[in-house]
Scaffold this active site. Structure first.
Site, PDB file in Angstrom:
ATOM      1  N   PRO A  57       3.539  -0.589  -5.583  1.00  0.00           N
ATOM      2  CG  PRO A  57       2.692   0.262  -3.596  1.00  0.00           C
ATOM      3  CD  PRO A  57       2.572   0.429  -4.948  1.00  0.00           C
ATOM      4  CG  ASN A  58       5.580  -3.266  -0.861  1.00  0.00           C
ATOM      5  OD1 ASN A  58       6.838  -3.228  -0.469  1.00  0.00           O
ATOM      6  ND2 ASN A  58       4.750  -2.791  -0.309  1.00  0.00           N
ATOM      7  NE  ARG A  82       4.205  -8.025  -1.286  1.00  0.00           N
ATOM      8  CZ  ARG A  82       3.172  -7.305  -1.627  1.00  0.00           C
ATOM      9  NH1 ARG A  82       3.185  -7.115  -2.848  1.00  0.00           N
ATOM     10  NH2 ARG A  82       2.475  -6.776  -0.943  1.00  0.00           N
ATOM     11  CE1 TYR A 102      -0.254 -10.337  -3.227  1.00  0.00           C
ATOM     12  CE2 TYR A 102       1.375 -10.372  -1.451  1.00  0.00           C
ATOM     13  CZ  TYR A 102       0.240  -9.738  -1.941  1.00  0.00           C
ATOM     14  OH  TYR A 102      -0.602  -8.868  -1.445  1.00  0.00           O
ATOM     15  CG  ASN A 150      -1.154  -5.146  -8.750  1.00  0.00           C
ATOM     16  OD1 ASN A 150      -1.809  -4.556  -8.099  1.00  0.00           O
ATOM     17  ND2 ASN A 150      -0.897  -6.437  -8.723  1.00  0.00           N
ATOM     18  CB  ALA A 166      -0.817  -0.959  -0.549  1.00  0.00           C
ATOM     19  CG  HIS A 222      -6.693  -1.575  -0.980  1.00  0.00           C
ATOM     20  ND1 HIS A 222      -7.731  -2.326  -1.630  1.00  0.00           N
ATOM     21  CD2 HIS A 222      -5.598  -2.379  -1.047  1.00  0.00           C
ATOM     22  CE1 HIS A 222      -6.869  -3.474  -2.087  1.00  0.00           C
ATOM     23  NE2 HIS A 222      -5.797  -3.440  -1.593  1.00  0.00           N
ATOM     24  CG  ASP A 276      -8.903  12.110  -8.892  1.00  0.00           C
ATOM     25  OD1 ASP A 276      -9.723  11.917  -8.962  1.00  0.00           O
ATOM     26  OD2 ASP A 276      -8.602  13.229  -8.089  1.00  0.00           O
ATOM     27  CD  GLU A 293      -8.808  -2.656  -9.246  1.00  0.00           C
ATOM     28  OE1 GLU A 293      -9.900  -2.096  -9.514  1.00  0.00           O
ATOM     29  OE2 GLU A 293      -8.641  -2.932  -8.184  1.00  0.00           O
ATOM     30  CG  HIS A 344      -5.872  -6.634  -7.421  1.00  0.00           C
ATOM     31  ND1 HIS A 344      -4.916  -5.787  -6.667  1.00  0.00           N
ATOM     32  CD2 HIS A 344      -6.675  -6.056  -7.606  1.00  0.00           C
ATOM     33  CE1 HIS A 344      -5.512  -4.771  -6.902  1.00  0.00           C
ATOM     34  NE2 HIS A 344      -6.796  -4.652  -7.425  1.00  0.00           N
ATOM     35  NE  ARG A 367      -4.704 -10.652   0.786  1.00  0.00           N
ATOM     36  CZ  ARG A 367      -3.601 -10.229   0.364  1.00  0.00           C
ATOM     37  NH1 ARG A 367      -3.214  -9.622  -0.943  1.00  0.00           N
ATOM     38  NH2 ARG A 367      -2.602  -9.920   1.256  1.00  0.00           N
TER      39      ARG A 367
END
Ligand code: DQA
Length: 157
Positions: free
Chosen positions: A9-10, A17, A22, A73, A76, A79, A86, A97, A99, A106
């Site tokens: 998301p985002n 943003r 970013y 990625n 949010a 977290h 799963d 993973e 980021h 952060r």
């Protein structure tokens, strides 16, 4: 060799943003760079972005038998999402993973990743270059898996 890139998301808002965190690069430009590197490396690559947790789970499940590794990625959802963790465990494909920002530098709630324990590794904090590093790592992992399989086939024949 095929890699599935999954963006949460985002991330479709990159370039708009929080540019102080970013940077100015848009998601489509990151994907163009990744595609160029994939072509150079003789690797197939596919991109998917969704703001919906269930669609990310679906994409991970659909990757089984279709792709060799996943670069994700989850933004949010990193977290919060037991469902995504799963799904990664369920398909058992090598997964990295990613980021853009350094999540460990952060807010406290970003320091915890539910995905890290089910991924081969985490790359965090190198800006859009994090994705490039993830591709290098994924190609290495897939080459290692291939050479183990080749050795097994040789000794079986
Ligand atoms: C992010 C970090 C997450 O904490 C955040 O929610 C994002 C982006 C990153 O790439 O730095 O949306 O995954």
């Amino acid at each position: 060799m095929k890699i599935q890139v999954i963006q949460g998301p985002n991330l479709n808002m990159l370039g708009i943003r929080e540019q102080n965190i970013y940077g100015p690069m848009k998601l489509e430009d990151i994907h163009k760079q990744m595609k160029a590197f994939a072509d150079q490396s003789g690797v197939e690559i596919d991109f998917f972005q969704s703001n919906l947790e269930g669609e990310l789970v679906d994409k991970i499940q659909e990757s089984l038998g279709v792709t060799d590794g996943i670069i994700i990625n989850a933004a949010a959802y990193t977290h919060t999402s037991i469902a995504i963790a799963d799904a990664i465990k369920a398909v058992s494909l090598p997964t990295i993973e990613v980021h853009i920002s350094n999540i460990h530098a952060r807010e406290n709630f970003r320091k915890k990743s539910l995905l890290a324990p089910v991924c081969a590794g985490q790359i965090s904090g190198f800006g859009p270059f994090s994705y490039h590093l993830a591709m290098v790592a994924m190609i290495q992992i897939l080459n290692e898996i291939k050479s183990i399989k080749d050795q097994q086939n040789q000794s079986a024949s």
